[in-house]
Design an enzyme around this catalytic site. Sequence first.
Site, PDB file in Angstrom:
ATOM      1  N   GLY A  40      27.615  16.684  39.779  1.00  0.00           N
ATOM      2  CA  GLY A  40      28.404  17.986  39.559  1.00  0.00           C
ATOM      3  C   GLY A  40      29.322  18.388  40.508  1.00  0.00           C
ATOM      4  O   GLY A  40      29.558  17.765  41.438  1.00  0.00           O
ATOM      5  N   GLY A  76      30.386  19.639  43.429  1.00  0.00           N
ATOM      6  CA  GLY A  76      29.785  20.679  44.567  1.00  0.00           C
ATOM      7  C   GLY A  76      31.013  21.425  45.273  1.00  0.00           C
ATOM      8  O   GLY A  76      30.506  22.302  46.103  1.00  0.00           O
ATOM      9  N   LYS A 107      39.777  22.043  43.487  1.00  0.00           N
ATOM     10  CA  LYS A 107      39.059  21.138  44.309  1.00  0.00           C
ATOM     11  C   LYS A 107      38.961  21.750  45.738  1.00  0.00           C
ATOM     12  O   LYS A 107      40.303  22.229  46.301  1.00  0.00           O
ATOM     13  CB  LYS A 107      39.475  19.857  44.363  1.00  0.00           C
ATOM     14  CG  LYS A 107      38.646  18.746  44.901  1.00  0.00           C
ATOM     15  CD  LYS A 107      39.217  17.484  44.428  1.00  0.00           C
ATOM     16  CE  LYS A 107      38.809  16.470  45.178  1.00  0.00           C
ATOM     17  NZ  LYS A 107      39.351  15.152  44.652  1.00  0.00           N
ATOM     18  N   ASP A 132      30.764   8.833  37.495  1.00  0.00           N
ATOM     19  CA  ASP A 132      31.401  10.092  37.592  1.00  0.00           C
ATOM     20  C   ASP A 132      33.007  10.345  37.750  1.00  0.00           C
ATOM     21  O   ASP A 132      33.346  11.627  38.004  1.00  0.00           O
ATOM     22  CB  ASP A 132      30.692  10.997  38.796  1.00  0.00           C
ATOM     23  CG  ASP A 132      30.811  10.481  40.011  1.00  0.00           C
ATOM     24  OD1 ASP A 132      30.302   9.213  40.248  1.00  0.00           O
ATOM     25  OD2 ASP A 132      31.146  10.927  40.992  1.00  0.00           O
ATOM     26  N   ASN A 133      33.392   9.087  38.229  1.00  0.00           N
ATOM     27  CA  ASN A 133      35.036   9.213  38.401  1.00  0.00           C
ATOM     28  C   ASN A 133      35.835   8.601  37.576  1.00  0.00           C
ATOM     29  O   ASN A 133      36.651   8.174  37.515  1.00  0.00           O
ATOM     30  CB  ASN A 133      35.197   8.842  39.699  1.00  0.00           C
ATOM     31  CG  ASN A 133      34.770   9.814  41.096  1.00  0.00           C
ATOM     32  OD1 ASN A 133      34.707  10.858  40.655  1.00  0.00           O
ATOM     33  ND2 ASN A 133      34.569   9.068  41.948  1.00  0.00           N
ATOM     34  N   ASP A 144      40.340  11.596  40.643  1.00  0.00           N
ATOM     35  CA  ASP A 144      39.728  11.758  41.902  1.00  0.00           C
ATOM     36  C   ASP A 144      40.314  10.681  42.722  1.00  0.00           C
ATOM     37  O   ASP A 144      39.904   9.571  43.051  1.00  0.00           O
ATOM     38  CB  ASP A 144      38.323  11.312  41.721  1.00  0.00           C
ATOM     39  CG  ASP A 144      37.454  12.841  41.825  1.00  0.00           C
ATOM     40  OD1 ASP A 144      38.335  13.781  41.565  1.00  0.00           O
ATOM     41  OD2 ASP A 144      36.517  12.768  41.992  1.00  0.00           O
TER      42      ASP A 144
HETATM   43  P1  AMP Z   1      33.772  12.391  44.721  1.00  0.00           P
HETATM   44  O1  AMP Z   1      33.602  11.134  45.882  1.00  0.00           O
HETATM   45  O2  AMP Z   1      35.073  13.288  45.406  1.00  0.00           O
HETATM   46  O3  AMP Z   1      34.067  12.031  43.538  1.00  0.00           O
HETATM   47  O4  AMP Z   1      32.345  13.213  45.126  1.00  0.00           O
HETATM   48  C1  AMP Z   1      31.215  13.060  44.762  1.00  0.00           C
HETATM   49  C2  AMP Z   1      30.377  14.087  44.668  1.00  0.00           C
HETATM   50  O5  AMP Z   1      30.221  14.714  45.951  1.00  0.00           O
HETATM   51  C3  AMP Z   1      30.669  15.363  43.636  1.00  0.00           C
HETATM   52  O6  AMP Z   1      29.663  15.473  43.133  1.00  0.00           O
HETATM   53  C4  AMP Z   1      31.593  16.204  44.572  1.00  0.00           C
HETATM   54  O7  AMP Z   1      31.253  17.490  44.017  1.00  0.00           O
HETATM   55  C5  AMP Z   1      30.648  16.127  45.842  1.00  0.00           C
HETATM   56  N1  AMP Z   1      31.216  16.604  47.185  1.00  0.00           N
HETATM   57  C6  AMP Z   1      32.218  15.618  47.893  1.00  0.00           C
HETATM   58  N2  AMP Z   1      32.580  16.258  49.034  1.00  0.00           N
HETATM   59  C7  AMP Z   1      31.920  17.433  49.014  1.00  0.00           C
HETATM   60  C8  AMP Z   1      31.893  18.570  49.909  1.00  0.00           C
HETATM   61  N3  AMP Z   1      32.747  18.764  50.815  1.00  0.00           N
HETATM   62  N4  AMP Z   1      31.019  19.700  49.420  1.00  0.00           N
HETATM   63  C9  AMP Z   1      30.212  19.650  48.504  1.00  0.00           C
HETATM   64  N5  AMP Z   1      30.402  18.527  47.654  1.00  0.00           N
HETATM   65  C10 AMP Z   1      31.085  17.525  47.860  1.00  0.00           C
HETATM   66 MG    MG Z   2      34.617  12.867  41.608  1.00  0.00          MG
END
Ligand code: AMP
Ligand code: MG
Length: 476
Positions: free
Chosen positions: A92, A94, A115, A254-255, A264
């Site tokens: 989700g 985050g 973001k 998820d990407n 992403d």
């Molecule tokens: P991503 O690698 O950017 O696709 O992120 C993978 C997951 O980690 C997603 O659910 C993001 O929302 C969460 N996420 C990545 N960085 C953070 C952060 N600094 N704080 C909260 N959630 C994060």
């Molecule tokens: Mg992502």
Amino acid sequence: MTIAPDTTVVLGHRFAAELPEIALRWQAEAAPDPRLLVLNETLAAELGFNPSWLRGPDGIGLLVGTALPADAEPVAQGYAGHQFGGWVPRLGDGRALLLGELADADGRLRDLHLKGSGRTPFARGGDGLAAVGPMLREYLVSEAMHALGIPTTRSLSVVATGRIAQRETQLHGAVLARVASSHLRVGSFQYVAAAGELEVLRRLADHAIGRHYPDAAEADNPYLALLDSVIAAQAHLVAQWMLVGFIHGVMNTDNMTISGETIDYGPCAFMDAFDPKTVFSSIDSWGRYAYGNQPSVATWNLARFAEALLGLIDEDQDRAVELATESLQQFAPQYSSAWLAGMRRKLGLGDEVEDATAGQLTDDLVELLEGEHVDYTSFFRRLADGVIEPPFEAWATRWRALSPDVDGMRRVNPVYIPRNHLVEEALTAATEGDLEPFTRLLVALSSPYDEHAGLERYAEPAPEDFGRCFQTFCGT
Ligand code: AMP
Ligand code: MG
């Protein structure tokens, strides 16, 4: 707070209304000292914004999510995903929020999404923040991809928030505002399918069909048609990545979007010397997401999508598996045909050249490029200019015999791509307060096929000592 009256921005909430089960109402965190670093005026205008309004305090409030139209319903989206092959049932948004949907100049619905807007209930251990460098990186690379004609989410703005993000060092926080035809992903379907809610899954699939593939609604089996459409869109997308040497770096489910847009831009990078094993991401130690693996990873991800849809495809599980398998088998031929069509354009081959001839020429070229470790991007421009290195002479003789259209080649082979050393240089300066190199690079990347006087350095490969240890980072 409400939006100033000099704009007619209407933020819809179709996603939140149709899929409340995976839309969590949430607010952006306050930005103590917001400063607009970059605004995409062209995109702003396409979305019906007045760019000078966006530059003002109310506009910036919108771009960090703290001053929204009264009826806006920002939500964090729920999704699951396979990360590096391992199942994570709850990921989700985050640190992200869907502010709502906008109708663009063509009447198409586009998500406005943030973001780095603070922690949400999906944040797990994360701080909900994003740093200036990585957000400017996403801006630069996604806009470069768009200018290259590759389907992608777009970047509207980056605003420094005045918050501090604790990483290895303390970094300045930022919020990226991005625009997508939707943020539905394979992981959205996995999340709902894993919960076993067939009715919600059907609603999600209908929502995806409505937004992206309306023709699928007319098919005998709309959900199988949805699967086919996503397979076709991803086969086309990944072929475009491969043709420009783009490495996504974190092709977790998820990407991967349902729309077929690239999403992403974390650890992504462009390959310099041609090598299918190229990996830049610091966390991809096994090379799962290496350049040459991307088509097979896409197939793997699409198989996860197909699994999530099985309950909708047919009531009889065996029949559903049979149908989905047949569909998945279409990825390879669709990918190959998009790749070959792209290579034909890159090599300036006309319609009179048989596919078999073009295919053989391409295969031989790829082998030579790999063996000689040649800079992939500049090779094609130099070829159009008649610059041929000795190991390629025999190959080039065969190529010349096909009367290639070298002017056409210059229209499809970029001079400028976001080369790692240039991106790093621009981001280092930007994080130290100097946005000038970022802006200059952005200009070159925004018209990648036209040579700009004075920007010759931007067309050249990285200096010898740069590439070998270059690494990119995820989720920073
Ligand atoms: P991503 O690698 O950017 O696709 O992120 C993978 C997951 O980690 C997603 O659910 C993001 O929302 C969460 N996420 C990545 N960085 C953070 C952060 N600094 N704080 C909260 N959630 C994060
Ligand atoms: Mg992502």
